[in-house]
Design a protein around this motif. Structure first.
Motif, PDB file in Angstrom:
ATOM      1  N   LEU A   1      34.579  83.791  56.962  1.00 58.01           N
ATOM      2  CA  LEU A   1      34.316  82.545  57.609  1.00 58.01           C
ATOM      3  C   LEU A   1      33.719  81.589  56.502  1.00 58.01           C
ATOM      4  O   LEU A   1      32.850  81.624  55.968  1.00 58.01           O
ATOM      5  CB  LEU A   1      33.535  82.473  58.801  1.00 58.01           C
ATOM      6  N   VAL A   2      34.530  80.252  56.257  1.00 57.80           N
ATOM      7  CA  VAL A   2      34.228  79.287  55.396  1.00 57.80           C
ATOM      8  C   VAL A   2      33.953  78.023  56.341  1.00 57.80           C
ATOM      9  O   VAL A   2      34.688  77.716  56.996  1.00 57.80           O
ATOM     10  CB  VAL A   2      35.724  78.742  54.585  1.00 57.80           C
ATOM     11  N   VAL A   3      32.518  77.822  55.920  1.00 61.57           N
ATOM     12  CA  VAL A   3      31.969  76.569  56.901  1.00 61.57           C
ATOM     13  C   VAL A   3      31.793  75.553  55.909  1.00 61.57           C
ATOM     14  O   VAL A   3      30.882  75.493  54.951  1.00 61.57           O
ATOM     15  CB  VAL A   3      30.683  77.084  57.541  1.00 61.57           C
ATOM     16  N   ASP A   4      32.567  74.577  56.075  1.00 65.22           N
ATOM     17  CA  ASP A   4      32.398  73.207  55.255  1.00 65.22           C
ATOM     18  C   ASP A   4      33.196  72.166  56.121  1.00 65.22           C
ATOM     19  O   ASP A   4      34.176  72.153  56.736  1.00 65.22           O
ATOM     20  CB  ASP A   4      33.169  73.653  54.039  1.00 65.22           C
ATOM     21  N   ASP A   5      32.610  70.888  55.796  1.00 66.93           N
ATOM     22  CA  ASP A   5      33.149  69.766  56.547  1.00 66.93           C
ATOM     23  C   ASP A   5      34.090  68.977  55.692  1.00 66.93           C
ATOM     24  O   ASP A   5      34.769  68.059  56.314  1.00 66.93           O
ATOM     25  CB  ASP A   5      32.011  68.923  56.744  1.00 66.93           C
ATOM     26  N   ASN A   6      34.230  69.446  54.366  1.00 67.18           N
ATOM     27  CA  ASN A   6      35.243  68.935  53.612  1.00 67.18           C
ATOM     28  C   ASN A   6      36.798  69.841  53.624  1.00 67.18           C
ATOM     29  O   ASN A   6      36.493  70.955  53.391  1.00 67.18           O
ATOM     30  CB  ASN A   6      34.818  68.951  52.171  1.00 67.18           C
TER      31      ASN A   6
END
Length: 186
Positions: free
Chosen positions: A47-52
Motif C-alpha cells: 500500500l503506497v500512501v501519498d497525497d502526491n
C-alpha cells in the motif's frame, strides 16, 4: 554441414531455444519463495500512501517492476480505511508523513495502537530528513524510513528486510511460522 544451412535447421534451432527458455523460465518461477512470500503463495502486496499522485505512480511502477502488486491511498485516513477493510491484504505500507486529512504519523499511531497491528510493516516514505523526523517516526513505531525520491535499491532493501526475510516470525514475536499484519506482536 549442408543441413545446418537449410532453413528447416534454423527453425528447429530457434524452436529448441524457445523450448529451453520456457523450461528455464518455468524452473525460475518454481523457485520457492522465502519469508512472508512463502506463506502467502502470491506476490507481496504494498500500500503506497501519498497525497502526491506523481509519487504514487512512481512508487507503484517501481514496486510492480520488482514483482510486487501495489495500490494507493491519498492520505492516512484512506490508508486506515483500506487496512481496516482487509488487514491481511497488505504485506508492506509505504507511508508519506505530511498529508491532508490524516498525516502518516497519526495514521501509523492509529494502526499500531487502535487497530493493534504490530506485524504490519510500515515504512516512512518522506522527503523530510533529520534526526527529529526519524525520532518522530520511531515514536510512532514505523519499521523503517525511505527518503524521497526513492530508488529501487532502497525499496528492495526494505522489502527484503520486512517482507521477504526468513526470520520474520522471530522478529514479530509470532509463535508459529506466519508473520502477518494480523500479528499483534509480543
Amino acid at each position: 554441414s549442408d543441413w545446418a544451412k537449410h532453413p528447416a535447421a534454423s527453425v528447429a534451432a530457434r524452436l529448441k531455444q524457445k523450448r529451453d527458455a520456457a523450461v528455464a523460465a518455468k524452473a525460475k518461477a518454481a523457485t520457492p519463495a522465502v519469508g512472508l512470500a512463502a506463506d502467502l503463495s502470491r506476490r507481496p502486496h504494498v500500500l503506497v500512501v501519498d497525497d502526491n499522485t506523481v509519487c504514487q505512480k512512481v512508487a507503484k511502477k517501481m514496486l510492480e517492476k520488482m514483482g510486487c502488486t501495489a495500490e494507493v491511498a491519498g492520505n492516512g485516513m484512506e490508508a486506515v480505511d483500506k487496512i481496516k477493510a482487509a488487514p491481511w491484504n497488505f504485506d508492506l505500507v509505504l507511508m508519506d508523513l505530511r498529508m491532508p486529512v490524516m498525516d502518516g504519523l497519526e495514521a501509523t499511531r492509529y494502526i499500531r495502537k487502535e487497530m493493534r497491528l504490530q506485524g504490519l510493516p510500515i515504512v516512512a516514505f518522506s522527503a523530510e530528513l533529520g534526526p527529529e523526523i526519524r525520532e518522530s517516526c520511531a515514536a510512532a513505531r514505523f519499521d523503517g524510513f525511505i527518503a524521497k525520491p526513492a530508488d529501487r535499491e532502497s525499496l528492495q532493501a526494505e522489502l527484503d528486510r520486512l517482507v521477504l526475510a526468513d526470520d520474520l516470525p522471530a522478529r514479530c514475536g509470532c509463535p508459529d511460522a506466519t508473520a502477518t499484519a494480523l500479528c499483534v506482536g509480543p
